[in-house]
Design a protein around this motif. Structure first.
Motif, PDB file in Angstrom:
ATOM      1  N   VAL A  47     -68.004  71.260 141.645  1.00 52.79           N
ATOM      2  CA  VAL A  47     -67.102  71.124 140.503  1.00 52.79           C
ATOM      3  C   VAL A  47     -67.354  72.241 139.498  1.00 52.79           C
ATOM      4  O   VAL A  47     -66.405  72.822 138.933  1.00 52.79           O
ATOM      5  CB  VAL A  47     -67.265  69.741 139.851  1.00 52.79           C
ATOM      6  N   ALA A  80     -65.649  75.376 140.644  1.00 47.71           N
ATOM      7  CA  ALA A  80     -64.202  75.312 140.455  1.00 47.71           C
ATOM      8  C   ALA A  80     -63.824  75.521 139.000  1.00 47.71           C
ATOM      9  O   ALA A  80     -62.836  76.212 138.679  1.00 47.71           O
ATOM     10  CB  ALA A  80     -63.672  73.970 140.966  1.00 47.71           C
ATOM     11  N   VAL A  81     -64.588  74.951 138.080  1.00 46.02           N
ATOM     12  CA  VAL A  81     -64.317  75.120 136.655  1.00 46.02           C
ATOM     13  C   VAL A  81     -64.465  76.590 136.259  1.00 46.02           C
ATOM     14  O   VAL A  81     -63.680  77.122 135.444  1.00 46.02           O
ATOM     15  CB  VAL A  81     -65.247  74.224 135.811  1.00 46.02           C
ATOM     16  N   LEU A  85     -54.929  73.526 141.124  1.00 52.00           N
ATOM     17  CA  LEU A  85     -56.117  72.696 140.875  1.00 52.00           C
ATOM     18  C   LEU A  85     -56.587  72.021 142.153  1.00 52.00           C
ATOM     19  O   LEU A  85     -57.796  71.971 142.438  1.00 52.00           O
ATOM     20  CB  LEU A  85     -55.803  71.643 139.801  1.00 52.00           C
ATOM     21  N   LEU A 116     -60.131  70.435 142.500  1.00 50.87           N
ATOM     22  CA  LEU A 116     -60.187  69.648 141.256  1.00 50.87           C
ATOM     23  C   LEU A 116     -59.125  68.552 141.305  1.00 50.87           C
ATOM     24  O   LEU A 116     -57.994  68.733 140.852  1.00 50.87           O
ATOM     25  CB  LEU A 116     -59.983  70.552 140.043  1.00 50.87           C
ATOM     26  N   GLN A 145     -62.647  64.748 139.813  1.00 49.74           N
ATOM     27  CA  GLN A 145     -63.389  65.956 139.443  1.00 49.74           C
ATOM     28  C   GLN A 145     -62.977  66.438 138.047  1.00 49.74           C
ATOM     29  O   GLN A 145     -63.825  66.865 137.253  1.00 49.74           O
ATOM     30  CB  GLN A 145     -63.141  67.063 140.481  1.00 49.74           C
ATOM     31  N   ILE A 146     -61.666  66.368 137.757  1.00 48.00           N
ATOM     32  CA  ILE A 146     -61.210  66.757 136.422  1.00 48.00           C
ATOM     33  C   ILE A 146     -61.820  65.832 135.369  1.00 48.00           C
ATOM     34  O   ILE A 146     -62.280  66.286 134.306  1.00 48.00           O
ATOM     35  CB  ILE A 146     -59.670  66.722 136.352  1.00 48.00           C
ATOM     36  N   ALA A 189     -65.320  66.861 134.694  1.00 44.60           N
ATOM     37  CA  ALA A 189     -65.393  68.096 133.916  1.00 44.60           C
ATOM     38  C   ALA A 189     -65.035  67.842 132.456  1.00 44.60           C
ATOM     39  O   ALA A 189     -65.640  68.425 131.541  1.00 44.60           O
ATOM     40  CB  ALA A 189     -64.457  69.142 134.524  1.00 44.60           C
TER      41      ALA A 189
END
Length: 588
Positions: free
Chosen positions: A473, A476-477, A497, A502, A506-507, A510
């Motif tokens: 994660v 990806a961010v 996304l 994401l 996962q979002i 984050a």
């Protein structure tokens, strides 16, 4: 008022003595008077020279009626032991004394009757020796004759001295009135009688019938044959119950202060008398006016678990006795140690319980109960007969301090374990933690939370530092951050996304970690985008439209609409009636 039981052999002239002392007939049945033998409980009363009122519960002496005798002796704090000068010590005298000893009666007086027929010396000496070896200890003895009246004045004076030594009753205690008679009066309904050993009763009070659990109201009260506005312990009372049929309450039942007693059919006890392993597996348990069958499971040489044939309102420290009715034999006195004993399902549990019971003395000790139970409701302890002074940790719950500290440590470990196994979640759910710690109530989870843990939205997590993101994660961010570096308000499309890995979970992780902000389900920006947007919009002519804002931010309507909504919510912008907006200057 004071109450004593008159105990002794059937031929010892007990009833004659009570008649001589009170001028009343204690034998209620014609057959008793015809046979000259007390069969059931009799009642009489008198005023002593000091002005104190004294009630007598005259109990039967014949071995066939010992259960009736025990029903009368059980709730009474003192005894008048009666022995005949011309008969001496008898087997029934020994059984009555054994019952008094087993029940822990510590206050008494010896009356040697029929002293007009024989020299009372030998009978007095033998009886005093027998009494001295019991809980009664050394007592005063008076030789009397119920026929001639000799010694009656001395006996009345001795009774006066006896009542001054009786312990003061607790008149604020909850009521537990063991019923020894139940009858109906035409026009009034059901009346029950008993010895009020503690507490206070008034007409209009609500009482719980132990036999049915039903709450009923006291219609009227009598004591010593007269209506009274209040009955305070210790007293003989007759209670007229409203709306109760005679068959609903009988000898052996009890009237209780509602919510203050726990009905139980399983108790752990200490037995004084025969070794517990030598006892028959089933005996009769006598307490108050009740007599119920008890199955005995030995847990030591003097401790046992009793399974009762019906629930009784028992408390820690209660005194009772075990009797073998087949052999007319009192097996021993009983002290109740625990009215909510633990299950003995695991191997070795019975042996461990025996060790624990060996340390218990039947005294109601709040700290000891908390150590044994860890967590317990205050109301439950009070129903067990244990006074409480500790402050609850949550709601009605009391906790042993050491157990509470251990639970707090286990909570932190459980939260860490959950977050390792579920790294995308906001924290450990409180209900999951309740099960993990085997807590009986959800409120205890919240009460256990302390820094560095925090509780939010029904979940518990570490506070202060942001939550760590799983590596995939976090990578990806970083890609989102790179893509937004040049155009910070052009949020990635949902497909992009998903391509980055994401998804909603996962979002969410984050966002909770502070790495992203979410404007809508799949609309995310970097955390500093809000402040940047305010600076950009402040450069526009005020007020401005949605279209002007979208163009200035270099984004789409998909992003601009929720972003402006967030700015409105935070008070950074103000929406006007014509749907235009203006930036709100910072305070100061």
């Amino acid at each position: 008022m004071h109450v004593v039981a008159t105990a002794g052999h059937v031929d010892h002239g007990k009833s004659t003595l009570v008649r001589a002392l009170t001028g009343m007939e204690p034998d209620r049945w014609a057959e008793e008077r015809r046979r000259g033998m007390t069969i059931d409980l009799g009642f009489a009363w008198t005023t002593l020279p000091s002005g104190e009122q004294l009630a007598f519960v005259d109990v039967p002496g014949h071995e066939r009626f010992v259960p009736n005798m025990l029903a009368g002796v059980g709730p009474v704090p003192a005894a008048l032991m009666v022995v005949a000068a011309d008969g001496g010590w008898m087997p029934q005298s020994a059984e009555h004394l054994a019952a008094l000893d087993a029940l822990g009666v510590r206050h008494g007086l010896l009356a040697v009757t029929r002293s007009d027929l024989a020299d009372p010396g030998a009978a007095t000496e033998r009886a005093l020796a027998e009494l001295a070896a019991t809980a009664l200890g050394e007592v005063e003895a008076v030789a009397v004759s119920g026929v001639t009246g000799a010694g009656l004045d001395e006996l009345r004076a001795a009774l006066d001295r006896l009542v001054t030594r009786l312990p003061a009753p607790d008149r604020t205690a909850p009521v537990r009135l063991w019923v020894d008679r139940s009858f109906t009066i035409q026009g009034s309904g059901t009346v029950v009688t008993g010895t009020l050993g503690a507490g206070t009763l008034r007409p209009g009070d609500e009482v719980e019938m132990a036999g049915t659990g039903r709450t009923v109201r006291v219609r009227a009260l009598q004591s010593l044959g007269a209506a009274v506005p209040v009955a305070e312990a210790v007293a003989r009372v007759a209670v007229n119950l409203r709306g109760v049929e005679r068959g609903e309450v009988r000898r052996g039942d009890a009237l209780l202060t509602p919510g203050r007693f726990r009905m139980t059919d399983l108790v752990d006890v200490r037995v004084r008398g025969d070794r517990v392993p030598d006892l028959p597996r089933t005996l009769m348990l006598h307490i108050g006016s009740a007599a119920v069958a008890a199955q005995i499971r030995p847990l030591g040489t003097d401790t046992a678990r009793l399974r009762l044939s019906k629930p009784l309102p028992l408390r820690v420290g209660d005194r009772a006795l075990l009797r073998d009715p087949g052999r007319h034999y009192i097996a021993g006195g009983v002290t109740v140690l625990d009215v909510v004993p633990p299950a003995l399902a695991r191997r070795g549990a019975a042996a461990a319980r025996a060790v624990e019971l060996a340390t218990m003395d039947g005294r109601a000790d709040e700290r000891a109960e908390l150590r044994r139970r860890g967590l317990v409701r205050r109301s439950e302890l009070e129903r067990m007969g244990v006074p409480t002074t500790a402050s609850p940790v949550a709601g009605d719950w009391l906790a042993d301090p050491e157990h509470w500290a251990r639970l707090r440590g286990r909570l932190a470990d459980a939260v860490s374990r959950y977050l390792r196994e579920h790294p995308l979640e906001a924290g450990a759910p409180a209900e999951w933690l309740r099960h993990a710690l085997r807590l009986p109530d959800r409120v205890l989870v919240d009460a256990l939370v302390a820094p560095p843990l925090v509780s939010e939205g029904g979940r518990v997590r570490p506070g202060g530092s942001p939550l760590a993101l799983p590596d995939e994660v976090a990578r990806a961010v970083e890609k989102v951050r790179a893509e937004l570096a040049q155009r910070p308000f052009l949020a990635p499309e949902a497909a992009r996304l998903a391509e980055l890995g994401l998804g909603p979970r996962q979002i969410g992780a984050a966002v909770r970690a502070g790495a992203l902000i979410r404007l809508a389900d799949t609309v995310v920006l970097l955390p500093d985008a809000v402040d940047q947007a305010v600076r950009v919009l402040a450069e526009l002519p005020q007020p401005f439209t949605l279209s002007q804002a979208r163009q200035a931010l270099g984004t789409t309507r998909r992003v601009a609409v929720p972003l402006l909504g967030l700015l409105d919510q935070r008070g950074a912008t103000r929406r006007l009636p014509d749907d235009r907006r203006t930036v709100v200057p910072p305070a100061g």
